[in-house]
Write a protein that holds these residues in place. Structure first.
Motif, short mmCIF file in Angstrom:
data_model
loop_
_atom_site.label_atom_id
_atom_site.label_comp_id
_atom_site.label_asym_id
_atom_site.label_seq_id
_atom_site.Cartn_x
_atom_site.Cartn_y
_atom_site.Cartn_z
N GLN A 24 6.87 6.23 -23.54
CA GLN A 24 6.17 7.44 -23.38
C GLN A 24 7.12 8.83 -23.30
OE1 GLN A 24 4.30 7.58 -19.07
NE2 GLN A 24 3.96 5.12 -19.47
N ILE A 87 6.48 -9.19 -12.36
CA ILE A 87 6.90 -8.91 -11.16
C ILE A 87 6.70 -9.89 -9.58
CG2 ILE A 87 7.78 -7.20 -9.48
CD1 ILE A 87 6.89 -4.70 -11.46
N ASP A 88 7.34 -10.35 -9.66
CA ASP A 88 7.04 -11.59 -8.34
C ASP A 88 6.14 -12.19 -8.66
OD1 ASP A 88 9.04 -11.11 -7.35
OD2 ASP A 88 8.35 -9.47 -5.87
N GLY A 89 4.76 -12.25 -10.50
CA GLY A 89 3.78 -12.85 -10.55
C GLY A 89 3.18 -12.00 -11.04
N ALA A 90 2.92 -10.50 -10.28
CA ALA A 90 1.98 -9.43 -10.57
C ALA A 90 2.27 -9.01 -12.78
CB ALA A 90 2.40 -8.64 -10.62
N PRO A 93 1.75 -3.29 -16.53
CA PRO A 93 1.83 -2.44 -17.58
C PRO A 93 3.65 -1.58 -16.96
CG PRO A 93 0.12 -1.98 -16.95
CD PRO A 93 0.48 -2.91 -16.21
N PRO A 95 6.39 0.64 -17.05
CA PRO A 95 6.16 1.64 -16.75
C PRO A 95 6.72 3.18 -17.98
CG PRO A 95 6.44 1.57 -15.10
CD PRO A 95 6.27 0.05 -16.45
N TYR A 99 0.23 3.12 -22.95
CA TYR A 99 -0.98 1.83 -23.15
C TYR A 99 -1.51 1.76 -24.41
CZ TYR A 99 2.17 2.20 -18.73
OH TYR A 99 2.97 2.59 -18.09
N TYR A 101 -5.04 -1.05 -25.92
CA TYR A 101 -6.03 -2.15 -25.14
C TYR A 101 -5.73 -2.81 -26.17
CZ TYR A 101 -10.12 -3.53 -23.30
OH TYR A 101 -11.38 -4.17 -22.54
N GLN B 24 -10.93 -0.39 -16.19
CA GLN B 24 -10.81 -0.01 -16.58
C GLN B 24 -12.29 -1.62 -17.36
OE1 GLN B 24 -7.49 -2.25 -18.74
NE2 GLN B 24 -5.81 -1.29 -17.39
N PRO B 25 -12.56 -1.75 -18.46
CA PRO B 25 -13.77 -2.49 -18.71
C PRO B 25 -14.26 -3.41 -18.31
CG PRO B 25 -13.01 -1.76 -20.67
CD PRO B 25 -12.06 -0.80 -20.10
N LYS B 27 -13.69 -4.48 -14.99
CA LYS B 27 -12.35 -4.80 -13.56
C LYS B 27 -13.30 -4.11 -12.64
CE LYS B 27 -9.22 -6.33 -16.35
NZ LYS B 27 -7.88 -5.84 -16.61
N ILE B 42 -4.78 -6.97 -6.25
CA ILE B 42 -3.57 -7.53 -7.17
C ILE B 42 -2.80 -8.69 -6.62
CG2 ILE B 42 -1.22 -6.06 -6.84
CD1 ILE B 42 -1.00 -6.08 -10.01
N SER B 43 -3.14 -9.94 -8.23
CA SER B 43 -2.61 -10.68 -7.71
C SER B 43 -0.72 -10.95 -7.69
CB SER B 43 -3.05 -12.25 -8.60
OG SER B 43 -2.08 -13.19 -8.42
N ALA B 44 0.00 -11.21 -6.59
CA ALA B 44 0.99 -11.36 -6.97
C ALA B 44 2.26 -11.92 -6.16
CB ALA B 44 1.89 -9.62 -6.47
N PRO B 45 2.01 -13.19 -6.37
CA PRO B 45 1.56 -14.45 -5.26
C PRO B 45 3.16 -14.79 -5.02
CG PRO B 45 1.17 -15.63 -7.92
CD PRO B 45 1.31 -13.70 -7.76
N VAL B 92 4.20 0.65 -10.31
CA VAL B 92 3.40 0.55 -11.42
C VAL B 92 1.99 0.94 -11.56
CG1 VAL B 92 5.13 -0.76 -12.17
CG2 VAL B 92 3.10 -1.62 -10.41
N PRO B 93 1.63 0.92 -13.07
CA PRO B 93 -0.07 1.16 -12.59
C PRO B 93 -0.82 0.19 -12.32
CG PRO B 93 1.07 2.09 -14.93
CD PRO B 93 2.30 1.35 -14.52
N PRO B 95 -2.97 -2.28 -12.70
CA PRO B 95 -4.07 -3.83 -14.00
C PRO B 95 -5.35 -3.42 -13.85
CG PRO B 95 -2.81 -5.15 -13.08
CD PRO B 95 -2.89 -3.49 -11.92
N TYR B 99 -5.81 4.63 -18.09
CA TYR B 99 -4.32 5.15 -16.73
C TYR B 99 -5.06 6.70 -17.73
CZ TYR B 99 -2.72 0.18 -16.68
OH TYR B 99 -3.15 -0.88 -16.27
N TRP B 106 2.14 8.19 -17.75
CA TRP B 106 0.63 7.95 -18.07
C TRP B 106 0.86 6.59 -16.72
CZ3 TRP B 106 -3.22 8.87 -20.62
CH2 TRP B 106 -3.20 9.70 -22.44
N LEU B 122 -21.76 11.87 -17.66
CA LEU B 122 -22.12 10.68 -19.22
C LEU B 122 -24.13 10.59 -19.12
CD1 LEU B 122 -21.44 10.06 -22.15
CD2 LEU B 122 -20.87 8.00 -20.88
#
Lengths: 377, 377
Positions: A24, A87-90, A93, A95, A99, A101, B24-25, B27, B42-45, B92-93, B95, B99, B106, B122
């Motif tokens: 970026q 980050i701790d399982g997450a 992206p 920063p 980005y 696809y 995102q498609p 999600k 978000i999954s961040a165990p 962080v963004p 997921p 973006y 971003w 649209l």
């Protein structure tokens, strides 16, 4: 899949890191060194662990006294790579990067400078445009989007008409891939500026397909018996392409709307689609490119005899690592196929990208090799 | 800045959440409910804490037994909002979202369905194109990029020439903002389809400026004495716009290359640039729009007497929350300015977007109000 956990002792690392060109604006990290290692950095003062996840390997980062985590990967191949931070399982992206696809999501990407990166560099040459084109598809009963590359001369020759290449992305990617990761527009701008390729239009649409529910394997189960991918898997996109997209492009752009001036190519899944669609529609396409996604066999030709009569050019390519691993070998050897097809009179080409795998540097180089061969007859 | 930490008791929340249209498609999260709360997941165990960071407030998420964190914000205004996740101190963004470029990076964005979202929906109407246009700037001595909207009829009327609007983003945003967050192309497509606006070209370039080093305040220090922003701050983009961009657009697109058919508008920083650039160059621009970025005062007119003679239309707008807070008041009251300018014979318009702040819904509505007024004389 077993997770490989990587770790790099700092003593081994050459300290000549520079920011990646896919960062970026103004962001220092990720950086890449002359060994082609990727170093990332992120502030996460309260995290238990942070990892760089690249090339199916996770590398542990180390925290400093300010809560900033830093670490690097093993050397990567030249070119573009997807990656994420953990980050701790997450999985998120970074920063720092732009980005892209891929893998079914918008995620981070990094550029490893390549010895041959001149061919896709942004130069002060005349540039074509990449146009976001929204259209309604009767087949899909939905508004869809494609990107259309028009060559530099397109706006300045209002009477001139152009051939068209339909160029498809891989699985988990979308219609943005060929220009963002693939740099297809810059590859073409540079080739055209050097007089190495004929100017043509490129249409990049979304070929993502859904597996029919009935053929979806249960979690952890075996794929159903029979051919893979299942018969008919490419029919959806074939219908949209032949019935909606091609007529829409021919009515909105100054195309030469005939088989002699229409090509199709793709990478990986897009190559497999190219194979199925051009074998079934050789009356529509004269030039065919398959990058890292199988090849055309003698059996294919015998089942579709029009193909060898109609098609002027067939281009098959792989990364050298794919060839070495046998990954490319989808029942038949593409190099042997190409030799056999040449004997039968087809103008067939085989290209192997040196020192690259199933990745964008293979496909950038494939387009660079393929484009000059198009529409020369 | 003091951090407000938000928390929402689940008993208060209406359980009618639906995925945001900016996801995102495929999600599911973020989701939005009828109260206009944003719920993220978000999954961040292995995380210690995860927060949703939206509207300058951080909301704590709660972890379930699978390591998945979920939580929601207080009600937001209708329209588009930037947000981030905070995972153990890392911003962080998400997921799940698409973006967007804002706040100098971003990051994630979410759409709160608006009662008036029809005007930027649209639809199956004729669509214009948004073209990525790469060009070389002599002033910048660099290759630059802009996005150019061409109206639906542009490709089908090869002899027709069009007026041009130069449309600028805000601070921390870039040349992608007006089409991605602003939906400028869809607003125009819909207006043109309904016969409410004249078709014109829109050029969206990057107006980001750097503060001169000498005028940069020390960390935590006072800004230097004198006017703010510093005198000359808009000169860089003014030079690029007037000397490089306008001639480049006029030579590459079928423009009507005169003052009567050239407009400039912008939001926030882009409005402030519009003010400075059109006051100094009223021989180049006939229609002027300033969204959430000051206004033109009588003193401005008296210092630049050509402006009132040359300019056919001035449009000033704000979000209602900006007006209520007095944020809009940059020394002069824009509503009074507009009244005063009308008395002096200028075709001046004032618009306030209901129930919105310094945000994209204000600017989408401003473009929707402004565009029909353009090039009608």
């Amino acid at each position: 899949m077993a997770l490989a956990i990587g770790a790099v002792a700092h003593g081994q690392v050459v300290e000549d890191f520079l920011p990646s060109s896919a960062n970026q604006p103004g962001k220092e990290y990720p950086k890449v060194n002359s060994e082609r290692r990727v170093r990332v950095q992120i502030s996460a003062p309260d995290a238990n662990y942070v990892q760089l996840d690249i090339g199916a390997v996770k590398y542990d980062l180390v925290k400093d006294e300010n809560g900033v985590w830093t670490g690097e990967s093993a050397p990567q191949d030249e070119g573009f790579h997807y990656y994420q931070l953990n980050i701790d399982g997450a999985s998120v992206p970074d920063p720092g990067s732009l980005y892209f696809y891929g893998a079914g999501r918008w995620g981070s990407g990094v550029e490893i400078p390549a010895h041959d990166d001149e061919f896709y560099a942004l130069k002060n040459v005349p540039h074509g445009q990449v146009r976001e084109h929204i259209y309604f598809s009767e087949i899909d009963d939905a508004t869809r989007r494609c990107f259309v590359y028009t060559p530099p001369c397109y706006e300045h020759n209002p009477e001139k008409r152009y051939p068209v290449l339909y160029l498809q992305h891989g699985g988990g990617e979308n219609e943005t891939g060929w220009s963002a990761q693939g740099k297809a527009n810059l590859i073409m701008d540079n080739l055209i500026a050097e007089g190495k390729a004929k100017p043509f239009i490129i249409v990049m649409d979304n070929g993502t397909w859904r597996m029919p529910e009935r053929s979806r394997p249960a979690d952890g189960g075996e794929r159903p018996r029979g051919p893979w991918p299942p018969t008919g898997w490419a029919d959806g996109f074939m219908n949209i392409l032949t019935k909606d997209i091609i007529p829409m492009i021919d009515s909105n752009y100054r195309t030469i709307a005939n088989q002699q001036n229409r090509a199709m190519a793709g990478l990986s899944m897009g190559a497999m689609q190219t194979r199925v669609i051009t074998l079934a529609n050789s009356d529509l396409f004269s030039h065919v490119g398959m990058f890292s996604g199988g090849s055309i066999s003698i059996e294919d030709i015998e089942a579709n005899p029009d193909f060898i009569n109609n098609v002027n050019l067939l281009f098959i390519s792989f990364g050298s690592t794919e060839v070495e691993s046998g990954r490319y070998n989808m029942g038949t050897d593409p190099a042997l196929n190409v030799e056999e097809l040449k004997k039968r009179g087809l103008n067939a080409h085989y290209y192997v990208s040196p020192d690259t795998a199933h990745e964008w540097q293979t496909w950038r180089r494939s387009l660079y090799q393929f484009a000059p061969l198009l529409f020369q007859d």
